[in-house]
Design a protein around this motif. Structure first.
Motif, PDB file in Angstrom:
ATOM      1  N   ARG A   1       2.182   3.456  -1.793  1.00  0.00           N
ATOM      2  CA  ARG A   1       1.386   2.901  -2.874  1.00  0.00           C
ATOM      3  C   ARG A   1       1.838   3.486  -4.196  1.00  0.00           C
ATOM      4  N   ASP A   2       1.806   2.667  -5.233  1.00  0.00           N
ATOM      5  CA  ASP A   2       2.206   3.149  -6.553  1.00  0.00           C
ATOM      6  C   ASP A   2       1.027   3.839  -7.235  1.00  0.00           C
TER       7      ASP A   2
ATOM      8  N   ARG B   1      -0.208  -1.559  -2.784  1.00  0.00           N
ATOM      9  CA  ARG B   1       0.664  -1.366  -1.629  1.00  0.00           C
ATOM     10  C   ARG B   1       1.984  -2.097  -1.856  1.00  0.00           C
ATOM     11  N   CYS B   2       3.049  -1.329  -1.932  1.00  0.00           N
ATOM     12  CA  CYS B   2       4.362  -1.902  -2.238  1.00  0.00           C
ATOM     13  C   CYS B   2       4.779  -2.876  -1.134  1.00  0.00           C
TER      14      CYS B   2
ATOM     15  N   VAL C   1       2.921  -7.075  -6.245  1.00  0.00           N
ATOM     16  CA  VAL C   1       4.129  -6.303  -5.904  1.00  0.00           C
ATOM     17  C   VAL C   1       4.685  -6.777  -4.564  1.00  0.00           C
TER      18      VAL C   1
ATOM     19  N   LYS D   1       8.383  -6.179  -4.081  1.00  0.00           N
ATOM     20  CA  LYS D   1       8.819  -4.822  -4.430  1.00  0.00           C
ATOM     21  C   LYS D   1       8.394  -3.858  -3.321  1.00  0.00           C
TER      22      LYS D   1
ATOM     23  N   TYR E   1       9.745  -0.988  -2.212  1.00  0.00           N
ATOM     24  CA  TYR E   1      10.119   0.429  -2.275  1.00  0.00           C
ATOM     25  C   TYR E   1       9.355   1.141  -3.381  1.00  0.00           C
ATOM     26  N   LEU E   2       9.097   2.423  -3.154  1.00  0.00           N
ATOM     27  CA  LEU E   2       8.360   3.239  -4.116  1.00  0.00           C
ATOM     28  C   LEU E   2       9.331   4.170  -4.830  1.00  0.00           C
TER      29      LEU E   2
ATOM     30  N   GLN F   1       4.478   6.588 -10.309  1.00  0.00           N
ATOM     31  CA  GLN F   1       5.154   5.979  -9.164  1.00  0.00           C
ATOM     32  C   GLN F   1       5.082   4.468  -9.295  1.00  0.00           C
TER      33      GLN F   1
ATOM     34  N   CYS G   1       6.402   0.530  -7.809  1.00  0.00           N
ATOM     35  CA  CYS G   1       6.993  -0.302  -6.766  1.00  0.00           C
ATOM     36  C   CYS G   1       8.189  -1.031  -7.341  1.00  0.00           C
TER      37      CYS G   1
ATOM     38  N   ARG H   1      10.549   4.912   0.608  1.00  0.00           N
ATOM     39  CA  ARG H   1      10.496   5.749  -0.581  1.00  0.00           C
ATOM     40  C   ARG H   1      11.905   5.997  -1.075  1.00  0.00           C
TER      41      ARG H   1
END
Length: 689
Positions: A61-62, A67-68, A74, A77, A79-80, A102, A104, A149
């Motif tokens: 999560r960003d 939730r990415c 998102v 997207k 990836y974090l 952080q 996404c 990540r």
């Protein structure tokens, strides 16, 4: 008096014909409880699947709590990206999360960037929205996704060793670190670079040589089968060969260790005077550690070798008896070769139980309402924006508040509404405990099923006077007979072990909770309790194993079978010690011999230069020992699978032998069922007319 104390010997029964006698269902009450328990566990599984969402636990999560790759804004997207990974090095990170923004992103960055590069266009995907923070990352390093990540790829600094990785100049890293002044911080990520690179090389070796490893495992399987086949005719020579092989191997290891210890001690003594000076301190410490390690290895090997030699000297006659039992077991296994493959069935069932328990545990953990709390709200932010730190918040309301305050980025640059955990209902701990207990009960049940089926096979073999009349589908008939009549008995025995294991788990949990009150009294009490229940579980497993054997032979319930087995063993306690200790010891030596033998052959092929490269080319391997270690581990597992059948065979035949000695006397009316070899060892014979 001894016989009276441990019960009367088993009387002769002219109608007894072993496991094929008329049977009835045993332990029906426990079977009913077991069925109800399984039904409830399945119900908990459905409840967990309907109410749980594992993505709440696994998906990153960003800073906005999105939730990415899952939430609508998102969705593309997955990836974090962490704007400043050095912030994640703080000791509070495991408890409060990484305090850096952080985001996404569609893909992890594959470039170097610093604020001096003046190329902000390419880093826009890694910037937080202007309305929130108005900041872009000060620096970016090439990253690779790990569990979705984006993490710095240490391997990028080792391109010369791996040409498949994109080429990046070392001076760019040096310039980047110098410009940012974060050499120490980045060193934290790269100081264990050698270890990470070693791990990557090992993975690459496995990928490159996977087909060679499979061939090696196949060869190991054939060698194990040949060894077991040879046991059928040459049990004594093969067992003694295993013993001698282990002794020779330990002797060689002891010689090598002594040589290395003498060399390390001499090297350490040579710089003894310089060791006190600072410039030689590290070298001296390293040599001292090396000397002590070789000394420790020398002591351990010497003790193990001494124990084996003492066992060989003082238990020669007992070893002969154990070898006779192993030979009988090899005959039984050879007569029913399908029994060697049967353990695969319990293994598959065990994997199913493990997978189901893990799935239910994850879904239960993700059931309930997600809890979000404010994080990184300092005093200035709290005073200006009127929000508090560490209080529950709603991501949508938070986003609206952030967008409505133009000064939010100024006063609250790091504040966010962060996902903390799933707020589970009150039943969650009880359901999770039920799931854990269900895992233990089913796992022990499957293990008991395998033991009883094999016991039924070998008991039928023993009590068949004319071995040629043994049914062709002995494994299938034993399996179906166990499922039809004795599921309740298996459930009863496995329930006892599961309760004992659950108590041990509870003790470990209690011990963890009592760490804050750690003192000598609590440590002593917990140690006593844990030791007691460990020994109790070992004893119950031993008792259960023999109870399953007696149930497979006579078809009685668990309590009656356990009592009969215990009394029979107590009337022959010295012989039991021979079986349970010496035979297991010999089987272990055989497994070690097979493992070391296959390892030696693998070493010749993968590491040594004895074979020309035309036969096998290992030039693309970083560490030739990697496939050798994997093949040796697989060999030990395969040999353990086969010898588990042998162990059950020997245990079953031993109980049958003891009962045969009490039930019969060798007369024409009551002939012994044991083989001529066992009769010769124990001085018995059948008196034929």
């Amino acid at each position: 008096m001894a016989e009276k104390k441990h019960g009367e010997p088993i009387p002769y029964d002219p109608d007894f014909n072993g496991p094929l006698r008329k049977r009835s269902c045993t332990d029906v009450l426990c079977l009913s409880v077991f069925i109800c328990f399984i039904a409830a566990w399945i119900g908990i599984g459905f409840y967990a699947i309907l109410n749980g969402d594992p993505s709440m636990l696994l998906v990153p999560r960003d800073s906005m709590g999105r939730r990415c790759g899952k939430d609508a804004d998102v969705l593309e997207k997955p990836y974090l990206f962490f704007q400043d990974l050095t912030e994640c090095l703080k000791p509070t990170t495991p408890f409060s999360g990484c305090p850096t923004p952080q985001i996404c992103v569609k893909e992890c960055p594959n470039m170097f960037y610093t604020t001096k590069d003046n190329s902000t266009e390419q880093i826009k995907p890694y910037c937080v929205d202007e309305n929130i923070h108005g900041k872009c990352p000060k620096w970016i390093l090439p990253s690779k996704p790990f569990l979705f990540r984006c993490l710095y790829d240490v391997a990028d600094r080792k391109k010369s060793h791996n040409p498949r990785i994109s080429r990046i100049r070392e001076d760019e890293i040096t310039r980047l670190l110098a410009n940012l002044g974060i050499e120490v911080a980045i060193k934290t990520f790269t100081e264990d670079e050698n270890a990470l690179q070693t791990g990557q090389n090992i993975v690459e070796d496995i990928i490159v040589s996977w087909w060679k490893i499979l061939i090696g495992v196949g060869v190991a399987l054939v060698i194990c089968l040949l060894y077991i086949t040879i046991l059928r005719w040459l049990a004594a020579p093969m067992v003694w060969l295993s013993i001698v092989g282990v002794i020779v191997g330990l002797g060689a290891a002891l010689y090598f260790t002594v040589i290395e210890y003498i060399s390390a001690r001499k090297a350490y003594n040579d710089i003894g005077k310089q060791y006190e000076e600072d410039k030689y301190g590290y070298e001296g410490t390293s040599l001292k550690t090396k000397r002590d390690l070789w000394l420790g290895g020398l002591i351990i090997i010497s003790i193990v070798l001494g124990i084996i030699l003492l066992v060989m000297i003082f238990l020669r006659s007992r070893i002969s008896l154990a070898i006779a039992l192993i030979k009988e077991g090899s005959k039984a296994v050879s007569s029913v070769t399908a029994s060697l493959c049967f353990p695969i069935v319990p293994w598959i069932l065990q994997f199913g139980v493990i997978a189901y328990a893990i799935a239910v545990g994850i879904y239960l953990a993700s059931s309930g309402r997600p809890m979000y709390k404010t994080r990184y709200v300092d005093d200035l932010c709290s005073a200006r924006i009127n929000i508090a730190d560490n209080v529950e918040c709603d991501p949508k309301s938070w986003q609206q508040m952030v967008q409505s305050h133009t000064d939010f980025a100024t006063y609250c640059p790091k504040a966010n509404c962060k996902f903390i955990r799933m707020n589970n209902d009150l039943l969650y701990p009880y359901l999770q405990a039920y799931n854990i207990f269900g895992f233990f009960w089913l796992a022990f049940f499957v293990s008991a099923l395998g033991q009883m089926v094999l016991a039924a096979i070998f008991a039928q073999w023993y009590w068949t006077f004319n071995k040629a009349t043994l049914p062709f589908f002995a494994v299938t008939s034993a399996f179906l007979r166990t499922l039809r009549y004795h599921i309740g008995t298996l459930a009863f025995g496995s329930l006892i072990i599961a309760v004992c294991r659950m108590i041990r788990v509870a003790l470990e949990y209690l011990d963890h909770k009592l760490k804050q009150y750690d003192n000598e009294l609590t440590r002593a009490i917990m140690c006593i309790f844990k030791c007691f229940f460990y020994c109790l579980e070992k004893f119950l497993k031993f008792l259960n194993k023999n109870a399953y054997i007696m149930c497979a032979v006579h078809g009685k319930n668990f309590c009656a079978s356990a009592k009969s087995a215990f009394m029979l063993l107590m009337r022959n306690i010295l012989r039991v010690w021979v079986l349970d200790k010496v035979t297991d010891f010999l089987f272990f030596l055989s497994k070690v011999t097979l493992t070391l033998g296959v390892g030696a052959v693998s070493y010749v092929f993968f590491v040594s230069d004895l074979l020309p490269s035309k036969i096998i080319d290992n030039s693309n391997l970083h560490y030739g020992v990697v496939p050798v270690v994997i093949i040796m581990i697989c060999t030990y597992l395969i040999s353990s699978l086969f010898f588990s059948v042998y162990t059950t065979a020997v245990d079953t035949l031993f109980l049958c032998f003891l009962e045969d000695c009490e039930r019969n006397d060798g007369s024409p009316e009551k002939p012994y069922y044991m083989s001529k070899n066992l009769m010769k060892i124990f001085g018995k014979k059948n008196k034929m007319d």
